[in-house]
Motif scaffolding. Structure first.
Motif, PDB file in Angstrom:
ATOM      1  N   LYS A 178      20.076  55.379   8.483  1.00 51.63           N
ATOM      2  CA  LYS A 178      20.199  55.409   7.028  1.00 51.63           C
ATOM      3  C   LYS A 178      19.091  54.644   6.301  1.00 51.63           C
ATOM      4  O   LYS A 178      19.301  54.122   5.215  1.00 51.63           O
ATOM      5  CB  LYS A 178      21.570  54.892   6.565  1.00 51.63           C
ATOM      6  CG  LYS A 178      22.752  55.637   7.164  1.00 51.63           C
ATOM      7  CD  LYS A 178      22.740  57.100   6.806  1.00 51.63           C
ATOM      8  CE  LYS A 178      23.967  57.829   7.373  1.00 51.63           C
ATOM      9  NZ  LYS A 178      23.939  59.278   7.118  1.00 51.63           N
ATOM     10  N   ASP A 233      24.110  51.433   0.684  1.00 54.33           N
ATOM     11  CA  ASP A 233      24.874  50.455  -0.093  1.00 54.33           C
ATOM     12  C   ASP A 233      25.499  49.422   0.837  1.00 54.33           C
ATOM     13  O   ASP A 233      26.029  49.758   1.894  1.00 54.33           O
ATOM     14  CB  ASP A 233      25.966  51.181  -0.890  1.00 54.33           C
ATOM     15  CG  ASP A 233      26.711  50.235  -1.817  1.00 54.33           C
ATOM     16  OD1 ASP A 233      26.083  49.688  -2.739  1.00 54.33           O
ATOM     17  OD2 ASP A 233      27.920  50.047  -1.595  1.00 54.33           O
ATOM     18  N   GLU A 285      28.196  47.852   0.573  1.00 51.90           N
ATOM     19  CA  GLU A 285      29.635  48.039   0.751  1.00 51.90           C
ATOM     20  C   GLU A 285      29.934  48.982   1.914  1.00 51.90           C
ATOM     21  O   GLU A 285      30.926  48.803   2.622  1.00 51.90           O
ATOM     22  CB  GLU A 285      30.278  48.560  -0.539  1.00 51.90           C
ATOM     23  CG  GLU A 285      30.444  47.507  -1.617  1.00 51.90           C
ATOM     24  CD  GLU A 285      31.261  46.304  -1.138  1.00 51.90           C
ATOM     25  OE1 GLU A 285      32.269  46.515  -0.432  1.00 51.90           O
ATOM     26  OE2 GLU A 285      30.883  45.166  -1.460  1.00 51.90           O
ATOM     27  N   LYS A 286      29.088  49.977   2.106  1.00 51.80           N
ATOM     28  CA  LYS A 286      29.291  50.899   3.225  1.00 51.80           C
ATOM     29  C   LYS A 286      29.089  50.189   4.556  1.00 51.80           C
ATOM     30  O   LYS A 286      29.784  50.477   5.536  1.00 51.80           O
ATOM     31  CB  LYS A 286      28.356  52.089   3.097  1.00 51.80           C
ATOM     32  CG  LYS A 286      28.706  53.016   1.933  1.00 51.80           C
ATOM     33  CD  LYS A 286      27.833  54.248   1.914  1.00 51.80           C
ATOM     34  CE  LYS A 286      28.259  55.187   0.784  1.00 51.80           C
ATOM     35  NZ  LYS A 286      27.415  56.404   0.711  1.00 51.80           N
TER      36      LYS A 286
END
Length: 520
Positions: free
Chosen positions: A69, A256, A258-259
């Protein structure tokens, strides 16, 4: 004589400007200009801007290792297009490789979408989707995805190579064929290798990882090799968010936080996911793709085991003979007598005396230190002396009430007969899912609940940390000796002994009968 190098800003700007005229193809970024992130731009400027005195590129091989990612496919696709359209290489041959054609097609498909979004490039190119090929007719150049087979790869005149996810290559054959001599007819071929960390430390990927480390830490010199490593080391705390940023240069931009936190919390709750998180999210080289035992939980069970308190206690043994030249393990499990006690573990290990020093040098495992500390015993000669072990177990039987000894049914028949002759009850134990799954899951349950005491034995700890677990579609599990990169004999012996202890706990039948088999 090695040429001196310098930074050519014009050439660096040319590559950066070309890529930033492209557009992203995925998610919320799709259709937006490809604005290089700082770490990406640094790579582009170094690769295409640092040149030798004759103006050709200094770096011929780039090894880029980073987590998932991070925009890896987009960067690789952009470089492939630059090498095809803008590198001023006559009859350029750019190839895309990976462990299989499907994986290699990922970067190609991104490049195709980028090309379609650029009117300047699309009118100059022809896309042949059926063969995964982009042709630039005016320059007799092309970008081609190759299949994984190596037998047909000799003879290519490579000007550019995009090698994706080299960590899943089954061997080094494809890498060698595509990089050794394939670009000799080119003045400045570029082999661009981009991957996440792997699990096999005997692979071509780990070889390149180690070379990159050596270059970055000035232990080696290779002016043609460009190393970039983003990830955490073996010593870094994988639970520390500061290390997440160290490993993920695009964190907060393409991914992100949070992910990552969600994935982290899932990994904490499910031990099987820990290594996946550490490998793919933090780019850490781990021992195997599915790490079974959470070692922090195992270490929390290092409660002291008192030999005096175990005198005359009922216990059950597990015997893993392995081979005569290898480690033999015998583990005693003492079941609790009431709710206040834990399952207590006594492990024993043997190696041939004459091969001990060789094993230390070859395996890089401190068997000699463990022997000095009393955790490993040796038998005379260059093979394990089973007679010595039989006598040792017989002596243990005078101190502890050994009710049963479980052994691998494919083990040494003669030793089993000898133990039976000494009065021991010896039980054959299969190594398949049927026999191994229930006690393996019980062992995990006892560890997580801190109902196990192993005394911190370092040899057993090492073996527990080595375990690779194999599962079937029904959710059954078993230790996989073929995939576990190091020895797990003590862990297997422990699982077998625990099975017998649980089945006879309080002589009330099997705990599996009372509440069923645990499923994780």
């Amino acid at each position: 004589m090695l040429q001196t190098s310098h930074y050519d800003e014009t050439k660096a700007d040319r590559a950066v400007n070309f890529i930033q005229c492209l557009k992203h193809t995925k998610g919320r970024w799709a259709g937006k200009p490809f604005e290089l992130i700082a770490w990406q731009e640094q790579i582009i400027r170094d690769l295409f801007g640092i040149v030798k005195a004759d103006g050709t590129r200094q770096f011929l091989t780039a090894y880029i290792e980073l987590p998932k990612k991070q925009g890896k496919s987009e960067l690789a696709a952009a470089i492939a297009l630059y090498l095809l359209f803008a590198d001023k290489e006559p009859s350029a041959e750019v190839y895309g490789c990976a462990a299989d054609r499907q994986q290699a097609s990922i970067v190609f498909d991104v490049a195709t979408q980028m090309l379609k979004q650029s009117s300047a490039l699309s009118r100059r190119a022809k896309i042949v989707g059926s063969t995964k090929r982009i042709v630039y007719p005016n320059q007799a150049s092309y970008y081609q995805v190759l299949s994984a087979e190596t037998s047909t790869k000799h003879g290519y005149n490579v000007s550019g190579l995009i090698f994706d996810e080299i960590h899943i290559q089954p061997n080094r054959k494809l890498y060698d064929v595509m990089t050794k001599g394939s670009g000799d007819a080119r003045t400045q071929p570029l082999f661009f290798i981009i991957t996440t960390a792997g699990t096999d430390r005997n692979s071509i990927c780990y070889e390149l990882h180690q070379k990159s480390n050596d270059l970055l830490e000035n232990r080696k010199i290779d002016p043609t090799f460009y190393p970039v490593l983003y990830g955490i080391s073996d010593e870094d705390d994988w639970t520390d968010e500061a290390n997440w940023y160290k490993a993920n240069p695009s964190l907060g931009i393409t991914i992100d936080i949070e992910k990552v936190r969600i994935a982290f919390n899932s990994a904490k709750e499910n031990p099987a996911e820990e290594n996946v998180f550490r490998q793919l999210r933090l780019n850490q080289w781990v021992k195997q793709s599915i790490r079974w035992m959470p070692m922090n939980k195992w270490d929390e069970c290092a409660f002291p085991v008192s030999l005096d308190n175990l005198q005359d206690r009922e216990c059950y043994g597990g015997l893993d003979l392995s081979s005569t030249t290898d480690i033999t393990a015998f583990v005693l499990v003492f079941p609790p007598r009431d709710e206040t006690e834990r399952y207590e573990i006594l492990p024993f290990f043997w190696l041939p005396e004459e091969t001990l020093s060789l094993r230390v040098r070859r395996d890089h495992v401190p068997y000699d230190v463990w022997e000095q500390q009393g955790y490993v015993k040796t038998t005379e000669g260059n093979v394990v002396h089973y007679g010595f072990i039989e006598t040792f177990i017989e002596e243990l039987g005078t101190r502890y009430n050994i009710k049963e000894i479980a052994f691998d049914r494919w083990g040494a028949v003669q030793m089993v007969q000898n133990l039976e002759g000494m009065g021991f009850t010896v039980v054959p134990f299969g190594q398949g899912y049927k026999d191994m799954s229930p006690p393996s899951k019980e062992l995990m349950k006892l560890v997580l609940e801190k109902k196990l005491a192993h005394g911190g034995n370092p040899v057993l700890r090492w073996m527990m940390d080595n375990i690779f677990i194999k599962s079937d579609p029904a959710g059954n599990i078993k230790p996989d000796k073929e995939k576990s990169t190091e020895k797990i004999d003590g862990a297997v012996a422990l699982i077998m002994a625990l099975d017998r202890a649980i089945r006879h706990k309080d002589d009330g039948g099997s705990v599996y009968d009372n509440r069923g088999i645990l499923v994780f």
